[in-house]
Motif scaffolding. Sequence first.
Motif, short mmCIF file in Angstrom:
data_model
loop_
_atom_site.label_atom_id
_atom_site.label_comp_id
_atom_site.label_asym_id
_atom_site.label_seq_id
_atom_site.Cartn_x
_atom_site.Cartn_y
_atom_site.Cartn_z
N UNK A 67 -23.70 -5.91 -14.29
CA UNK A 67 -23.05 -6.85 -13.38
C UNK A 67 -23.64 -8.25 -13.55
N UNK A 68 -22.80 -9.20 -13.82
CA UNK A 68 -23.22 -10.60 -13.93
C UNK A 68 -23.01 -11.28 -12.58
N UNK A 69 -23.67 -12.40 -12.35
CA UNK A 69 -23.52 -13.12 -11.08
C UNK A 69 -22.06 -13.44 -10.84
N UNK A 70 -21.58 -13.14 -9.64
CA UNK A 70 -20.20 -13.41 -9.27
C UNK A 70 -19.23 -12.29 -9.62
N UNK A 71 -19.67 -11.32 -10.42
CA UNK A 71 -18.77 -10.23 -10.77
C UNK A 71 -18.90 -9.09 -9.76
N UNK A 87 -22.57 -8.79 -7.45
CA UNK A 87 -23.89 -9.38 -7.72
C UNK A 87 -23.85 -10.82 -7.22
N UNK A 88 -24.81 -11.18 -6.38
CA UNK A 88 -24.82 -12.51 -5.79
C UNK A 88 -25.87 -13.44 -6.37
N UNK A 89 -26.90 -12.89 -7.00
CA UNK A 89 -27.92 -13.74 -7.61
C UNK A 89 -28.51 -13.07 -8.85
N UNK A 90 -29.35 -13.81 -9.58
CA UNK A 90 -29.82 -13.39 -10.90
C UNK A 90 -30.93 -12.34 -10.87
#
Length: 174
Positions: A67-71, A87-90
């Motif tokens: 999961x990438x940020x924003x996905x 996912x909201x942050x790194x």
Amino acid sequence: MPMEEHHHDLTDDVGERRGFLGAMATAMMAGGLIGGYGTFATYAGRFLYPSGGDKTSWQFLATVDQLKIGSSIPFETPVGSKVVVARQSEGSTAEDFIALSSVCPHLGCAVHWESQNNRFFCPCHNGAFDASGKATEGPPAAANQSLKRFPLMVENGLLFIKVPTESVRGTREA
């Protein structure tokens, strides 16, 4: 005379045996009734007062790297509840992700993520929810209804969600 005494002794023995057999039959009948009513009471108690045991489990979702940020990814619980995990942050802890019901609490319509508006949107009555699932517009906001949040856990780079495995009635939800 000795014959009469002997005859009298046999009558006493038969009477004692009959008394003993009658007492045993009564005891067995009472035991059967107690067992039957006890079983009935047990089932009635389970029906009227179901156990409040934990009917949840941790389910694997994905690896943290998937999961990438924003996905986000959709997920369906064992009882049929629809969830979206984003996912909201790194980072790589559970706090970097969020799992929310994708069903509007107002009327049960499906909500979807609008990345351009940074919100979840319900098209049924223009309900909107912020990225944490709190209602911000429409009937859900007026009723102070937020999207249900599910606990997440990250372990060894794997993302898990804690979900119900049995509905309130003990049957699968549709």
